[in-house]
Design an enzyme around this catalytic site. Structure first.
Site, PDB file in Angstrom:
ATOM      1  N   GLY A   1      26.241 -58.536 -12.505  1.00 52.81           N
ATOM      2  CA  GLY A   1      27.482 -59.246 -12.185  1.00 52.81           C
ATOM      3  C   GLY A   1      27.277 -60.750 -12.256  1.00 52.81           C
ATOM      4  O   GLY A   1      26.272 -61.253 -11.765  1.00 52.81           O
TER       5      GLY A   1
ATOM      6  N   ARG B   1      25.620 -55.055 -18.124  1.00 55.80           N
ATOM      7  CA  ARG B   1      24.732 -54.078 -17.492  1.00 55.80           C
ATOM      8  C   ARG B   1      24.325 -53.142 -18.629  1.00 55.80           C
ATOM      9  O   ARG B   1      25.154 -52.386 -19.135  1.00 55.80           O
ATOM     10  CB  ARG B   1      25.451 -53.325 -16.376  1.00 55.80           C
ATOM     11  CG  ARG B   1      26.058 -54.255 -15.293  1.00 55.80           C
ATOM     12  CD  ARG B   1      26.569 -53.459 -14.107  1.00 55.80           C
ATOM     13  NE  ARG B   1      27.575 -54.187 -13.331  1.00 55.80           N
ATOM     14  CZ  ARG B   1      27.311 -55.003 -12.308  1.00 55.80           C
ATOM     15  NH1 ARG B   1      26.079 -55.216 -11.940  1.00 55.80           N
ATOM     16  NH2 ARG B   1      28.287 -55.602 -11.648  1.00 55.80           N
TER      17      ARG B   1
ATOM     18  N   ASP C   1      19.659 -57.288  -7.868  1.00 57.44           N
ATOM     19  CA  ASP C   1      18.495 -56.401  -7.748  1.00 57.44           C
ATOM     20  C   ASP C   1      18.326 -55.459  -8.940  1.00 57.44           C
ATOM     21  O   ASP C   1      17.198 -55.159  -9.335  1.00 57.44           O
ATOM     22  CB  ASP C   1      18.456 -55.681  -6.400  1.00 57.44           C
ATOM     23  CG  ASP C   1      19.557 -54.660  -6.259  1.00 57.44           C
ATOM     24  OD1 ASP C   1      20.533 -54.736  -7.037  1.00 57.44           O
ATOM     25  OD2 ASP C   1      19.441 -53.799  -5.378  1.00 57.44           O
TER      26      ASP C   1
ATOM     27  N   THR D   1      23.430 -63.559  -7.510  1.00 52.46           N
ATOM     28  CA  THR D   1      24.425 -62.539  -7.142  1.00 52.46           C
ATOM     29  C   THR D   1      25.234 -63.054  -5.968  1.00 52.46           C
ATOM     30  O   THR D   1      24.683 -63.695  -5.073  1.00 52.46           O
ATOM     31  CB  THR D   1      23.758 -61.201  -6.754  1.00 52.46           C
ATOM     32  OG1 THR D   1      24.743 -60.362  -6.111  1.00 52.46           O
ATOM     33  CG2 THR D   1      22.585 -61.353  -5.810  1.00 52.46           C
TER      34      THR D   1
ATOM     35  N   ASP E   1      26.309 -61.216  -3.745  1.00 54.10           N
ATOM     36  CA  ASP E   1      26.111 -60.284  -2.621  1.00 54.10           C
ATOM     37  C   ASP E   1      25.102 -60.766  -1.577  1.00 54.10           C
ATOM     38  O   ASP E   1      25.083 -60.261  -0.457  1.00 54.10           O
ATOM     39  CB  ASP E   1      25.640 -58.918  -3.141  1.00 54.10           C
ATOM     40  CG  ASP E   1      26.618 -58.288  -4.118  1.00 54.10           C
ATOM     41  OD1 ASP E   1      27.801 -58.683  -4.096  1.00 54.10           O
ATOM     42  OD2 ASP E   1      26.204 -57.418  -4.897  1.00 54.10           O
TER      43      ASP E   1
ATOM     44  N   ASP F   1      22.040 -60.061  -1.354  1.00 52.57           N
ATOM     45  CA  ASP F   1      21.286 -58.906  -0.849  1.00 52.57           C
ATOM     46  C   ASP F   1      19.841 -58.850  -1.344  1.00 52.57           C
ATOM     47  O   ASP F   1      19.240 -57.788  -1.381  1.00 52.57           O
ATOM     48  CB  ASP F   1      22.019 -57.598  -1.209  1.00 52.57           C
ATOM     49  CG  ASP F   1      22.237 -57.450  -2.712  1.00 52.57           C
ATOM     50  OD1 ASP F   1      21.982 -58.418  -3.460  1.00 52.57           O
ATOM     51  OD2 ASP F   1      22.672 -56.373  -3.135  1.00 52.57           O
TER      52      ASP F   1
ATOM     53  N   ARG G   1      28.836 -55.100  -2.468  1.00 48.01           N
ATOM     54  CA  ARG G   1      28.186 -53.808  -2.743  1.00 48.01           C
ATOM     55  C   ARG G   1      27.807 -53.128  -1.433  1.00 48.01           C
ATOM     56  O   ARG G   1      28.684 -52.850  -0.645  1.00 48.01           O
ATOM     57  CB  ARG G   1      27.003 -54.002  -3.682  1.00 48.01           C
ATOM     58  CG  ARG G   1      26.969 -52.962  -4.759  1.00 48.01           C
ATOM     59  CD  ARG G   1      26.133 -53.387  -5.934  1.00 48.01           C
ATOM     60  NE  ARG G   1      24.970 -54.124  -5.534  1.00 48.01           N
ATOM     61  CZ  ARG G   1      23.727 -53.772  -5.817  1.00 48.01           C
ATOM     62  NH1 ARG G   1      23.524 -52.680  -6.512  1.00 48.01           N
ATOM     63  NH2 ARG G   1      22.730 -54.514  -5.454  1.00 48.01           N
TER      64      ARG G   1
END
Ligand code: F6P
Length: 327
Positions: free
Chosen positions: A15, A76, A107, A130, A132, A134, A176
């Protein structure tokens, strides 16, 4: 440790995130400054598999620090998940004279770099890109701060209509399986609660919110819900309230991909610039197969395995701050 690396390849994968362009610029310029040549690889790993690769000079990255998205495009790539696809990628890398890779992504992208590095003994450096947030081993990821600011802009607007109509809004944000955007977005926008996947296993967060006085002293409320399958998303909570508390006027807003766009904030531009320069330092020092992060304002190198596999914990203090301030 020295290095024999002369040419690096750079790609963005997964993303997109605001600040990826600032990172591409930083990697390119720092590499050239240190006497390396640079090749831009288009559409993530897909471009490595298909050979969509172009030499980058300093001017290729002019005037992009302020732009959202990624000038290298992203994807992706299913093919790169197969040994045959990775062999093609390696062959193209050799053909182009690329000695090391800088991968900017989340990730999934860093997991790809890790496997590739192991299979072909290729030096790979990862940058956390990202919204996110994360990835373990960096305080924030490139794009996260911009996405948070986008969320608070949106929630500020939703609050106007929520207040006028005295409604309860569930606002779904991305992330996510991580609740960083929901939790910090809720604190920064003054929302009444956040429903995050990190809490979903042990408590019913909606019951908690209601028990703690939802709408007792307020005529409108905003609850941020992380999109994760573990929370069930905003629609799930809206349906529950409609069934269990029909007296409330409930609405849902799903912010979606607008959270991924926009000009990066100063924080993300500086983070991306520092990480991009540090990626080249890492290569010059002979580091390989690490993600470059920033923790407590210091550049750190984190082995891929650690960055990807370790769940980055939510700071419980933030959960308490939200609870205390939303009375
Ligand atoms: O990882 C970034 C992210 O925006 C997540 O927050 C979200 O779940 C996902 O990507 C959406 O992916 P796509 O753009 O492929 O729909």
């Amino acid at each position: 440790m020295g290095t024999t690396i002369k040419c690096i390849g750079i790609l963005t994968s997964g993303g997109d995130a605001p600040g990826m362009n600032a990172a591409i610029r930083a990697v390119t310029r720092a590499a050239i400054y240190n006497g390396l040549s640079v090749k831009g690889i288009y559409r993530g790993y897909k471009g490595l598999v298909t050979g969509e690769i172009k030499e980058f000079k300093s001017q290729n990255v002019s005037n992009i620090i302020q732009q959202g998205g990624t000038i290298l495009k992203t994807a992706r790539c299913k093919e790169f998940m197969t040994p045959e696809g990775r062999q093609l990628a390696y062959d193209n890398m050799k053909k182009e004279g690329i000695d090391a890779l800088v991968v900017i992504g989340g990730d999934g992208s860093l997991s790809g770099a890790r496997i590739f590095a192991q299979e072909f003994d290729v030096p790979c450096i990862g940058l956390p890109g990202t919204i996110d947030n994360d990835l373990y081993g960096t305080d924030t990821t490139i794009g996260y701060d911009t996405a948070l600011n986008t969320i608070i802009d949106a929630v500020d607007k939703i609050r106007d209509t929520a207040t006028s109509h005295e409604r309860l809004f569930f606002v779904e944000v991305m992330g996510r399986d991580a609740g960083f955007l929901a939790l910090n977005g809720a604190i920064a926008s003054g929302a009444e609660a956040a429903i995050i996947p990190e809490d979903s296993t042990d408590v019913d967060q909606l019951e908690e919110f209601i028990k703690n006085g939802f709408r007792k002293s307020k005529s409108s409320s905003i609850v941020l819900v992380a999109e994760s399958g573990k929370t069930g998303g905003a629609m799930h909570y809206a349906e529950r309230v409609k069934n269990e508390y029909p007296q409330y006027d409930v609405r849902v807003t799903i912010l979606g991909h607008l959270q991924r766009g926009g000009s990066p904030t100063a924080h993300d531009r500086i983070l991306a610039s520092r990480l991009g320069a540090a990626a080249i330092d890492a290569i010059m020092e002979g580091q390989r197969n690490v993600m470059v992060g920033i923790e407590n304002d210091q550049v750190v190198y984190v082995p891929f395995a650690k960055a990807i596999k370790n769940d980055k914990p939510i700071n419980r203090e933030l959960v308490n701050v939200l609870r205390e301030l939303s009375i």
